[in-house]
Design a protein around this motif. Structure first.
Motif, PDB file in Angstrom:
ATOM      1  N   SER A  42       0.818  -1.216   0.000  1.00 54.23           N
ATOM      2  CA  SER A  42       0.000   0.000   0.000  1.00 54.23           C
ATOM      3  C   SER A  42       0.855   1.270   0.000  1.00 54.23           C
ATOM      4  N   ILE A  43       2.030   1.163  -0.567  1.00 52.26           N
ATOM      5  CA  ILE A  43       2.945   2.303  -0.716  1.00 52.26           C
ATOM      6  C   ILE A  43       3.064   2.590  -2.211  1.00 52.26           C
ATOM      7  N   CYS A  44       3.185   3.866  -2.571  1.00 48.68           N
ATOM      8  CA  CYS A  44       3.230   4.207  -3.987  1.00 48.68           C
ATOM      9  C   CYS A  44       4.431   3.562  -4.674  1.00 48.68           C
ATOM     10  N   SER A  45       4.297   3.361  -5.976  1.00 47.71           N
ATOM     11  CA  SER A  45       5.303   2.620  -6.734  1.00 47.71           C
ATOM     12  C   SER A  45       6.639   3.349  -6.807  1.00 47.71           C
ATOM     13  N   ASP A  60      24.548   2.713  -4.906  1.00 51.38           N
ATOM     14  CA  ASP A  60      25.821   2.506  -4.203  1.00 51.38           C
ATOM     15  C   ASP A  60      26.848   3.595  -4.491  1.00 51.38           C
ATOM     16  N   ALA A  61      26.701   4.304  -5.609  1.00 52.72           N
ATOM     17  CA  ALA A  61      27.662   5.358  -5.956  1.00 52.72           C
ATOM     18  C   ALA A  61      27.420   6.633  -5.154  1.00 52.72           C
ATOM     19  N   LEU A  62      26.315   6.689  -4.427  1.00 50.65           N
ATOM     20  CA  LEU A  62      26.000   7.877  -3.638  1.00 50.65           C
ATOM     21  C   LEU A  62      26.672   7.809  -2.271  1.00 50.65           C
ATOM     22  N   SER A  63      27.069   8.975  -1.762  1.00 53.51           N
ATOM     23  CA  SER A  63      27.617   9.046  -0.409  1.00 53.51           C
ATOM     24  C   SER A  63      26.526   9.119   0.638  1.00 53.51           C
ATOM     25  N   GLY A  64      25.338   9.555   0.223  1.00 60.27           N
ATOM     26  CA  GLY A  64      24.224   9.655   1.150  1.00 60.27           C
ATOM     27  C   GLY A  64      22.992  10.146   0.425  1.00 60.27           C
ATOM     28  N   VAL A  65      21.882  10.257   1.153  1.00 61.64           N
ATOM     29  CA  VAL A  65      20.626  10.748   0.581  1.00 61.64           C
ATOM     30  C   VAL A  65      19.935  11.655   1.586  1.00 61.64           C
ATOM     31  N   VAL A  66      19.141  12.567   1.059  1.00 64.75           N
ATOM     32  CA  VAL A  66      18.231  13.372   1.871  1.00 64.75           C
ATOM     33  C   VAL A  66      16.819  13.029   1.425  1.00 64.75           C
ATOM     34  N   ILE A  67      16.012  12.563   2.366  1.00 64.50           N
ATOM     35  CA  ILE A  67      14.625  12.211   2.087  1.00 64.50           C
ATOM     36  C   ILE A  67      13.741  13.309   2.664  1.00 64.50           C
ATOM     37  N   ALA A  68      13.000  13.983   1.796  1.00 67.93           N
ATOM     38  CA  ALA A  68      12.072  15.017   2.256  1.00 67.93           C
ATOM     39  C   ALA A  68      10.789  14.355   2.746  1.00 67.93           C
ATOM     40  N   HIS A  69      10.373  14.710   3.947  1.00 67.69           N
ATOM     41  CA  HIS A  69       9.112  14.190   4.475  1.00 67.69           C
ATOM     42  C   HIS A  69       7.980  14.982   3.832  1.00 67.69           C
ATOM     43  N   SER A  70       7.772  14.721   2.546  1.00 64.67           N
ATOM     44  CA  SER A  70       6.752  15.432   1.780  1.00 64.67           C
ATOM     45  C   SER A  70       5.426  14.693   1.791  1.00 64.67           C
ATOM     46  N   GLU A  72       3.500  10.702   3.534  1.00 68.30           N
ATOM     47  CA  GLU A  72       3.718   9.583   4.441  1.00 68.30           C
ATOM     48  C   GLU A  72       4.476   8.434   3.776  1.00 68.30           C
ATOM     49  N   CYS A  73       4.326   8.285   2.457  1.00 64.27           N
ATOM     50  CA  CYS A  73       5.095   7.245   1.769  1.00 64.27           C
ATOM     51  C   CYS A  73       6.594   7.542   1.858  1.00 64.27           C
ATOM     52  N   MET A  74       6.972   8.827   1.700  1.00 65.31           N
ATOM     53  CA  MET A  74       8.381   9.184   1.803  1.00 65.31           C
ATOM     54  C   MET A  74       8.902   8.979   3.223  1.00 65.31           C
ATOM     55  N   ARG A  75       8.060   9.244   4.210  1.00 67.64           N
ATOM     56  CA  ARG A  75       8.489   8.985   5.587  1.00 67.64           C
ATOM     57  C   ARG A  75       8.726   7.491   5.800  1.00 67.64           C
ATOM     58  N   ARG A  76       7.882   6.661   5.205  1.00 72.44           N
ATOM     59  CA  ARG A  76       8.067   5.217   5.319  1.00 72.44           C
ATOM     60  C   ARG A  76       9.348   4.771   4.610  1.00 72.44           C
ATOM     61  N   LEU A  77       9.708   5.478   3.519  1.00 69.84           N
ATOM     62  CA  LEU A  77      10.976   5.178   2.857  1.00 69.84           C
ATOM     63  C   LEU A  77      12.132   5.407   3.821  1.00 69.84           C
ATOM     64  N   SER A  78      12.073   6.502   4.572  1.00 66.18           N
ATOM     65  CA  SER A  78      13.109   6.777   5.575  1.00 66.18           C
ATOM     66  C   SER A  78      13.143   5.684   6.643  1.00 66.18           C
ATOM     67  N   ASP A  79      11.960   5.271   7.098  1.00 65.89           N
ATOM     68  CA  ASP A  79      11.889   4.201   8.104  1.00 65.89           C
ATOM     69  C   ASP A  79      12.523   2.912   7.573  1.00 65.89           C
ATOM     70  N   HIS A  94      19.446  11.733   5.812  1.00 64.85           N
ATOM     71  CA  HIS A  94      18.854  12.857   6.542  1.00 64.85           C
ATOM     72  C   HIS A  94      17.392  12.968   6.152  1.00 64.85           C
ATOM     73  N   LEU A  95      16.517  13.064   7.144  1.00 67.59           N
ATOM     74  CA  LEU A  95      15.089  13.249   6.904  1.00 67.59           C
ATOM     75  C   LEU A  95      14.758  14.720   7.098  1.00 67.59           C
ATOM     76  N   LEU A  96      14.275  15.346   6.032  1.00 66.27           N
ATOM     77  CA  LEU A  96      13.981  16.785   6.039  1.00 66.27           C
ATOM     78  C   LEU A  96      12.476  17.003   6.146  1.00 66.27           C
ATOM     79  N   ASP A  97      12.044  17.638   7.231  1.00 65.53           N
ATOM     80  CA  ASP A  97      10.622  17.946   7.399  1.00 65.53           C
ATOM     81  C   ASP A  97      10.238  19.123   6.512  1.00 65.53           C
TER      82      ASP A  97
END
Length: 348
Positions: A42-45, A60-70, A72-79, A94-97
């Motif tokens: 039940s999470i978007c594709s 794997d080539a990334l040093s990190g990611v910033v996930i915007a809490h835009s 609830e699906c994106m918040r679940r991605l962070s979880d 980093h989770l950005l509100d």
């Protein structure tokens, strides 16, 4: 150069650039939706694809990611990312509100969140000076100016620019160093000087989220012309008018929150989103609106219901529902384009 991933257009990637990192947009087709064994059905594709990509090494080539809490699906991605962090190579997360309303208080709140993100980035990439950030902001504002110039060409009676070309430009912007990309845009504009396109093709406005890679190709392959894309992968990524503030983080917060609103926004900004769509129909001389609602995206589905039932657009609207990787029903799109051609001919 180290690379930092981002997922949502509410992420001020100027701060990445000021840190000396290359901002890399996580595309809808870069992951592996079928490999997501964490988030559930039940999470978007798009989010499932991103989680699957993280688990299978696509980032794997990334040093990190910033996930915007835009949403609830994106918040679940962070979880999910944190839950399986031992299996995922990019270690910095980093989770950005992101506020859902635009007020003086919400802009200040968002500015505080950007400073917190900056502090987190500094632990991995070193100091980020205000001077470096101002220089990065100027570079990215130049991108906005160039896209505004391109946008103006698309309002002409016989635009020489197709939606497919815009889609390619935006995809390039997600992975090319910004200084090079600005030169790329300048050359693109020069290449269109004096050119014209098909003035008889029905002019389509596309509304959606991350969208589907086949959508615009299908529209233009069946005789339509996409003249404006009100999407995460379209117009919304490059809107906003910079208003100088002595605090660069306050300036960035206002720029991003006041831009063309996504369906996630509430209050006055939600009403502005509907008014923007109505005005764009006239501004771009739109013949029809194609609304692509991604399954399990509550924000898109709520806006769709509002447009469909309560807001007069004065032009036909076609609603398609699907995900980022499903095949587009070409027959439905073709039928819609034929209908618009007849309507256009009748009104001439």
């Amino acid at each position: 150069m180290e690379k930092l991933g981002w997922f949502c257009t509410y992420t001020p990637i100027e701060i990445f650039h000021a840190a000396g990192a290359l901002p890399v947009g996580i595309k809808s087709n870069s992951g592996a939706e079928h490999e997501d064994v964490v988030l559930g059905d039940s999470i978007c594709s798009y989010v499932r694809s991103c989680m699957g990509g993280a688990l299978t090494g696509a980032y794997d080539a990334l040093s990190g990611v910033v996930i915007a809490h835009s949403c609830e699906c994106m918040r679940r991605l962070s979880d999910g990312w944190l839950y399986r962090k031992d299996e995922i190579k990019p270690k910095m997360l980093h989770l950005l509100d992101v506020p859902k309303i635009v007020t003086d208080a919400s802009i200040s709140f968002f500015a505080g969140g950007l400073r917190h993100m900056k502090d987190d980035l500094e632990e991995h990439f070193g100091p980020i000076s205000d001077d470096a950030l101002r220089a990065s902001m100027a570079t990215f504002n130049r991108t906005r100016e160039l896209f505004n110039a391109i946008d103006a060409l698309r309002k002409e009676e016989a635009p020489a620019i197709t939606g497919g070309e815009i889609e390619d430009l935006i995809a390039t912007s997600w992975e090319m160093p910004r200084e090079e990309f600005n030169t790329h845009l300048e050359n693109f504009i020069k290449s269109k000087e004096g050119q014209t396109g098909d003035k008889d093709a029905p002019r389509i406005m596309v509304i959606g989220g991350p969208g589907n890679g086949s959508l615009i190709k299908t529209i233009e392959g069946t005789g339509g012309l996409s003249v404006v894309e009100h999407m995460c992968t379209g117009l919304r990524a490059f809107t906003g008018e910079p208003e100088f503030n002595e605090d660069p983080y306050q300036e960035l917060a206002a720029l991003y929150l006041k831009g063309t609103p996504c369906p996630r926004m509430l209050g006055d900004k939600a009403r502005e989103a509907i008014e923007d769509i109505q005005s764009m129909v006239k501004e771009y001389k739109v013949d029809g609106v194609l609304y692509y609602s991604m399954k399990f995206c509550a924000n898109m589905q709520m806006q769709w219901a509002l447009l469909k039932n309560d807001i007069p657009l004065d032009v036909p609207m076609k609603v398609l529902e699907g995900d980022i990787s499903s095949e587009i029903n070409e027959r439905e799109v073709q039928s819609f384009i034929k209908r618009l051609k007849k309507r256009r001919k009748k009104n001439q």
